[in-house]
Design a protein around this motif. Sequence first.
Motif, PDB file in Angstrom:
ATOM      1  N   PRO A 178      26.789  18.289  13.428  1.00 19.53           N
ATOM      2  CA  PRO A 178      26.697  19.393  12.498  1.00 19.53           C
ATOM      3  C   PRO A 178      25.727  20.499  12.908  1.00 19.53           C
ATOM      4  O   PRO A 178      25.729  21.543  12.297  1.00 19.53           O
ATOM      5  N   MET A 179      24.881  20.285  13.907  1.00 16.17           N
ATOM      6  CA  MET A 179      24.034  21.389  14.359  1.00 16.17           C
ATOM      7  C   MET A 179      24.903  22.566  14.748  1.00 16.17           C
ATOM      8  O   MET A 179      24.524  23.702  14.581  1.00 16.17           O
ATOM      9  N   THR A 180      26.101  22.273  15.248  1.00 19.94           N
ATOM     10  CA  THR A 180      27.003  23.350  15.638  1.00 19.94           C
ATOM     11  C   THR A 180      27.722  23.957  14.445  1.00 19.94           C
ATOM     12  O   THR A 180      28.571  24.811  14.610  1.00 19.94           O
ATOM     13  N   CYS A 181      27.373  23.523  13.221  1.00 24.74           N
ATOM     14  CA  CYS A 181      28.016  24.117  12.047  1.00 24.74           C
ATOM     15  C   CYS A 181      27.597  25.579  11.904  1.00 24.74           C
ATOM     16  O   CYS A 181      28.245  26.344  11.198  1.00 24.74           O
ATOM     17  N   ILE A 182      26.522  25.982  12.595  1.00 25.29           N
ATOM     18  CA  ILE A 182      26.100  27.375  12.627  1.00 25.29           C
ATOM     19  C   ILE A 182      26.022  27.796  14.091  1.00 25.29           C
ATOM     20  O   ILE A 182      24.957  27.744  14.715  1.00 25.29           O
ATOM     21  N   PRO A 183      27.133  28.203  14.662  1.00 25.51           N
ATOM     22  CA  PRO A 183      27.074  28.682  16.044  1.00 25.51           C
ATOM     23  C   PRO A 183      26.322  30.011  16.123  1.00 25.51           C
ATOM     24  O   PRO A 183      26.215  30.743  15.131  1.00 25.51           O
ATOM     25  N   LEU A 184      25.795  30.306  17.286  1.00 22.34           N
ATOM     26  CA  LEU A 184      25.038  31.535  17.502  1.00 22.34           C
ATOM     27  C   LEU A 184      25.819  32.763  17.055  1.00 22.34           C
ATOM     28  O   LEU A 184      25.271  33.661  16.415  1.00 22.34           O
ATOM     29  N   GLU A 185      27.107  32.792  17.353  1.00 20.59           N
ATOM     30  CA  GLU A 185      27.934  33.953  17.006  1.00 20.59           C
ATOM     31  C   GLU A 185      27.965  34.187  15.495  1.00 20.59           C
ATOM     32  O   GLU A 185      27.916  35.323  15.033  1.00 20.59           O
ATOM     33  N   LEU A 186      28.045  33.101  14.723  1.00 18.25           N
ATOM     34  CA  LEU A 186      28.060  33.219  13.263  1.00 18.25           C
ATOM     35  C   LEU A 186      26.713  33.710  12.754  1.00 18.25           C
ATOM     36  O   LEU A 186      26.647  34.581  11.879  1.00 18.25           O
ATOM     37  N   HIS A 232      26.020  37.179  10.744  1.00 21.44           N
ATOM     38  CA  HIS A 232      25.315  37.203   9.462  1.00 21.44           C
ATOM     39  C   HIS A 232      24.133  38.180   9.505  1.00 21.44           C
ATOM     40  O   HIS A 232      23.837  38.845   8.517  1.00 21.44           O
ATOM     41  N   LEU A 233      23.483  38.267  10.650  1.00 20.54           N
ATOM     42  CA  LEU A 233      22.329  39.152  10.812  1.00 20.54           C
ATOM     43  C   LEU A 233      22.733  40.591  11.140  1.00 20.54           C
ATOM     44  O   LEU A 233      21.873  41.445  11.348  1.00 20.54           O
ATOM     45  N   ASN A 234      24.020  40.843  11.194  1.00 17.38           N
ATOM     46  CA  ASN A 234      24.547  42.171  11.553  1.00 17.38           C
ATOM     47  C   ASN A 234      24.081  42.628  12.924  1.00 17.38           C
ATOM     48  O   ASN A 234      23.744  43.793  13.128  1.00 17.38           O
ATOM     49  N   LEU A 235      24.061  41.682  13.869  1.00 16.83           N
ATOM     50  CA  LEU A 235      23.683  41.995  15.241  1.00 16.83           C
ATOM     51  C   LEU A 235      24.936  42.058  16.106  1.00 16.83           C
ATOM     52  O   LEU A 235      25.861  41.261  15.945  1.00 16.83           O
ATOM     53  N   ASP A 236      24.957  42.989  17.021  1.00 19.45           N
ATOM     54  CA  ASP A 236      26.059  43.105  17.962  1.00 19.45           C
ATOM     55  C   ASP A 236      26.087  41.873  18.855  1.00 19.45           C
ATOM     56  O   ASP A 236      25.034  41.406  19.302  1.00 19.45           O
ATOM     57  N   GLU A 237      27.259  41.348  19.121  1.00 13.25           N
ATOM     58  CA  GLU A 237      27.355  40.139  19.953  1.00 13.25           C
ATOM     59  C   GLU A 237      26.840  40.368  21.359  1.00 13.25           C
ATOM     60  O   GLU A 237      26.439  39.426  22.044  1.00 13.25           O
ATOM     61  N   ASP A 238      26.816  41.617  21.810  1.00 14.24           N
ATOM     62  CA  ASP A 238      26.305  41.926  23.149  1.00 14.24           C
ATOM     63  C   ASP A 238      24.777  41.940  23.197  1.00 14.24           C
ATOM     64  O   ASP A 238      24.190  41.930  24.274  1.00 14.24           O
ATOM     65  N   TYR A 239      24.129  41.998  22.051  1.00 10.61           N
ATOM     66  CA  TYR A 239      22.673  41.962  21.991  1.00 10.61           C
ATOM     67  C   TYR A 239      22.224  40.515  22.153  1.00 10.61           C
ATOM     68  O   TYR A 239      22.492  39.672  21.292  1.00 10.61           O
ATOM     69  N   THR A 240      21.586  40.221  23.261  1.00 10.13           N
ATOM     70  CA  THR A 240      21.232  38.830  23.561  1.00 10.13           C
ATOM     71  C   THR A 240      19.728  38.584  23.612  1.00 10.13           C
ATOM     72  O   THR A 240      19.303  37.446  23.802  1.00 10.13           O
ATOM     73  N   GLU A 241      18.938  39.609  23.430  1.00 12.88           N
ATOM     74  CA  GLU A 241      17.486  39.484  23.559  1.00 12.88           C
ATOM     75  C   GLU A 241      16.898  38.447  22.597  1.00 12.88           C
ATOM     76  O   GLU A 241      15.942  37.749  22.940  1.00 12.88           O
ATOM     77  N   ASP A 242      17.444  38.336  21.409  1.00 14.43           N
ATOM     78  CA  ASP A 242      16.912  37.413  20.393  1.00 14.43           C
ATOM     79  C   ASP A 242      17.692  36.106  20.284  1.00 14.43           C
ATOM     80  O   ASP A 242      17.429  35.316  19.371  1.00 14.43           O
ATOM     81  N   ASP A 243      18.625  35.846  21.180  1.00 13.22           N
ATOM     82  CA  ASP A 243      19.476  34.662  21.047  1.00 13.22           C
ATOM     83  C   ASP A 243      18.681  33.365  20.932  1.00 13.22           C
ATOM     84  O   ASP A 243      18.948  32.543  20.045  1.00 13.22           O
ATOM     85  N   GLU A 244      17.719  33.155  21.803  1.00  8.64           N
ATOM     86  CA  GLU A 244      16.937  31.924  21.761  1.00  8.64           C
ATOM     87  C   GLU A 244      16.141  31.842  20.457  1.00  8.64           C
ATOM     88  O   GLU A 244      16.060  30.780  19.832  1.00  8.64           O
ATOM     89  N   TYR A 245      15.593  32.963  20.042  1.00 10.04           N
ATOM     90  CA  TYR A 245      14.840  33.010  18.786  1.00 10.04           C
ATOM     91  C   TYR A 245      15.748  32.678  17.599  1.00 10.04           C
ATOM     92  O   TYR A 245      15.375  31.898  16.723  1.00 10.04           O
ATOM     93  N   ILE A 246      16.940  33.238  17.582  1.00 11.33           N
ATOM     94  CA  ILE A 246      17.893  32.993  16.488  1.00 11.33           C
ATOM     95  C   ILE A 246      18.280  31.520  16.446  1.00 11.33           C
ATOM     96  O   ILE A 246      18.348  30.911  15.376  1.00 11.33           O
ATOM     97  N   LEU A 247      18.522  30.919  17.607  1.00 12.54           N
ATOM     98  CA  LEU A 247      18.850  29.491  17.642  1.00 12.54           C
ATOM     99  C   LEU A 247      17.696  28.653  17.100  1.00 12.54           C
ATOM    100  O   LEU A 247      17.910  27.646  16.420  1.00 12.54           O
ATOM    101  N   GLY A 248      16.471  29.071  17.376  1.00  9.64           N
ATOM    102  CA  GLY A 248      15.304  28.391  16.812  1.00  9.64           C
ATOM    103  C   GLY A 248      15.261  28.516  15.300  1.00  9.64           C
ATOM    104  O   GLY A 248      14.923  27.557  14.596  1.00  9.64           O
TER     105      GLY A 248
END
Length: 101
Positions: A1-9, A13-29
């Motif tokens: 279930p950790m994957t119940c919230i994939p990064l893309e979702l 939800h945060l209204n971030l462009d999928e091409d914006y990757t600078e915060d990806d690790e932070y968002i996963l945290g």
Amino acid sequence: PMTCIPLELAKKHLNLDEDYTEDDEYILGLVAAAKGAVEKALNASLDRLAEENGGEVPMAIIQAILLMVGNLYQNREITGSKVAALPYNFEYLINLYKHYD
């Protein structure tokens, strides 16, 4: 279930462009932190909820996690004495599936 919230979702939800990757690790945290907090509020793991609901984490719980992720992302720094509380609908969504055993 950790994957119940994939990064893309979470990014959607945060209204971030999928091409914006600078915060990806932070968002996963944030997703991991929100998941842990929600499980603690539920008194149950997401695995248990999924087992009880046909193998899927209920959408209400996914939305509660996303609400927390959004709150944490928007309020990553406390300025002055202003603290941002989670919206009331977070508690409502959690209470739909809370375990009291």
